[in-house]
Design an enzyme around this catalytic site. Structure first.
Site, short mmCIF file in Angstrom:
data_model
loop_
_atom_site.label_atom_id
_atom_site.label_comp_id
_atom_site.label_asym_id
_atom_site.label_seq_id
_atom_site.Cartn_x
_atom_site.Cartn_y
_atom_site.Cartn_z
N ARG B 183 1.03 -0.85 -0.12
CA ARG B 183 0.06 0.06 -0.02
C ARG B 183 0.64 0.63 0.16
NH1 ARG B 183 -2.34 -0.35 6.25
NH2 ARG B 183 -1.23 1.54 6.92
N GLU B 290 -7.75 -2.04 5.99
CA GLU B 290 -7.37 -3.29 5.41
C GLU B 290 -7.79 -4.47 5.63
OE1 GLU B 290 -4.42 -4.37 3.69
OE2 GLU B 290 -3.30 -2.68 4.67
#
Lengths: 76, 494
Positions: B183, B290
């Protein structure tokens, strides 16, 4: 204006980009140099108004030791 | 077909020949109603989030959504949910829309090789990704229609990029070149943080670069060949190439070129951001919604400086929605999480039939195995915990017999209901665990659970007399089921 997440004052904020259509400014993106929060002024209040953000989603850049290192710098 | 490559069906070969980049895949999906261009203008927040969540509700059939009317980003394009359903994956593999997950699992298993990479080199001047190049005045906000994925994310994320890096101590080794999805939080017009779990390849490279005080250069590929994204998120060994796996899975060459900073990159990517680690500099990052369906907290994360950007004309920003499952995260990496666990288990236990590790990157896994004797399945479960992915991720394991399809949860529940004794449950305390698992005792450490839902075998004296009903099955019953559906439709239309 202050940071929606850590309430840092205007001098700590940076204007990143303005979304335009022709001459019209549609929105502006800001960045807080102290807590790294990024936001667009057109977002829902729950994301960008300090008073409406849940306390657990605020940030405290005065105490950086509260936050863990992902990978500690080798120089330390 | 070359004996060294995987034997593909005619349909799969046709798809492999057609797809060279993201645009080819979007055309294929659109032709099957699996990629929708959103008809109305949208605000970056909250409209995009709401639409992609609604589209991804159907993990079997959900379409990709292409946005080309984003307010404030005239002319810019964004696509979300490209790997957002098993039907989209099925079409990539030359199967029909709606194909069963078990069918796709065996297709992926059959293609799981990296020994003969099919790589075609393209000169940088001929690569589509180099149609445009920005070397000064870089502003990521001007190049990509960035937006907030979940409402409490700490910023705007590039969450589906495939990041290429080389081993700073062995930069010429092609196989040690890593391709991963990490990410990225944009931290300024030409700055970003990149979060990698300390056990991941990228984290090892960051540590090496800082310890040796040498530059770590990376290339961030955005909008990629669909097989690349699947393998960038696959846990292959450190010295195995994700490019090799991706090309062999497709059964057709992957076209690579060299980025301005010397990485091998896909010639047909929509965009490649070249960047360099700012050694020992950290920046606050997060939270980010997440894959376990919860936010990870704020951390000090390594910072990178963008040095140049190459992109196709009118590039498409490929993004992903991640949150409480199912989401595209699960369908993108689900089958590729199952496959390596299966092949590693199979080396020791040929009795293993299938592995379903689709849930939250394998936090729960279901393994079907041909039971040999009482307790056998428990030993197989222990071996699964020792596979590279099992080591951190396989937290809850359910063991079922070979007559149970681990991808059919109704069948799994039947096995749990009829073949599990409370004493067949094992809890292994204080084991390593994924840092962001909210069920951990402390981050990084927690308990593992094995439920043995296989049938009773000698020398177990009880339960062995259960005679299983064998309902009629096979082609005849499949045809009858379709006939029943047709009669239902006809009755409805009368």
């Amino acid at each position: 204006m202050s940071c929606p997440r850590c309430r840092s004052s205007e001098e700590h904020l940076r204007t990143e980009y303005q979304g335009r259509e022709g001459d019209e400014i549609i929105w502006t993106v800001y960045y807080c140099k102290r807590c790294s929060f990024t936001w667009r002024d057109s977002e829902p209040a729950e994301s960008i108004e300090h008073g409406k953000r849940e306390a657990s989603f605020r940030a405290d850049p005065d105490h950086p030791e509260k936050y863990k290192q992902n990978i500690p710098p080798a120089a330390e | 077909m070359d004996a060294q490559t995987v034997d593909l069906s005619i349909e799969a070969r046709d798809v492999a020949g057609r797809i060279h980049d993201l645009r080819d895949y979007l055309d294929l999906l659109a032709g099957h109603g699996q990629c929708i261009t959103w008809p109305e203008a949208v605000m970056p927040e909250p409209d995009i989030r709401k639409i992609v969540v609604a589209a991804s509700r159907d993990a079997m059939m959900g379409p990709a959504i292409l946005f080309d009317k984003i307010r404030g980003y005239p002319g810019k394009r964004l696509v979300v949910g490209v790997h957002g359903s098993f039907s989209n994956i099925a079409l990539l593999l030359g199967h029909q829309k709606g194909a069963g997950i078990k069918e796709l699992f065996y297709e992926i298993i059959g293609r799981w090789r990296s020994d003969y990479p099919l790589i075609e080199r393209v000169k940088p001047e001929d690569a589509a990704v180099n149609e445009n190049r920005v070397e000064s005045g870089i502003n990521l906000y001007n190049l990509l229609p960035l937006y907030r994925i979940n409402d409490m994310d700490g910023g705007f994320y590039i969450a589906k990029a495939n990041i290429v890096s080389r081993d700073p101590r062995d930069p010429d080794d092609f196989d040690k070149q890593n391709v991963g999805i990490y990410r990225i939080q944009v931290q300024g017009p030409d700055r970003f943080t990149l979060l990698s779990v300390p056990s991941h390849d990228m984290a090892r490279q960051i540590r090496m670069a800082e310890e040796d005080d040498v530059p770590l250069k990376i290339a961030v590929m955005i909008g990629n060949h669909p097989a690349m994204a699947m393998f960038a998120a696959t846990p292959v060994n450190y010295d195995e190439s994700e490019f090799a796996y991706a090309s062999q899975m497709m059964g057709s060459p992957i076209q690579l070129t060299t980025s301005g900073n010397g990485m091998d990159v896909l010639a047909g990517s929509e965009m490649v951001i070249e960047a360099q680690l700012m050694n020992n500099q950290r920046c606050l990052e997060g939270p980010f919604g997440e894959f376990p369906g919860s936010y990870s907290g704020i951390r000090h994360v390594p910072l990178f400086e963008v040095t140049a950007v190459s992109h196709r004309t009118d590039p498409i920003f490929e993004s992903i929605y991640i949150g409480k499952g199912w989401t595209e995260h699960d369908t993108l990496i689900g089958l590729n999480t199952c496959a390596p666990i299966y092949s590693q288990l199979k080396e020791n236990f040929p009795e293993v039939v299938a592995v379903n590790a689709l849930y939250q990157h394998g936090l729960t896994g279901i393994i079907s195995v041909k039971n040999r004797f009482a307790g056998f399945a428990k030993s197989v479960a222990m071996r699964a915990l020792g596979t590279p992915h099992g080591l951190m991720y396989l937290k809850n394991l359910i063991m079922v017999d070979d007559d149970v399809d681990p991808f059919d949860l109704n069948q799994v529940m039947w096995a749990l209901s009829t073949r599990t004794r409370a004493s067949d449950i094992i809890v292994i305390p204080n084991m390593p665990m994924v840092l962001i698992d909210p069920a951990a005792e402390i981050p990084g450490k927690g308990h593992r659970l094995i439920i043995d839902a296989t049938s009773f075998m000698p020398p177990d004296p009880i339960g062995g007399d259960a005679k299983i009903v064998s309902p009629p099955s096979g082609d005849e019953i499949d045809d009858l089921a379709k006939y029943v559906q047709r009669l239902q439709r006809e009755a409805e239309n009368k």
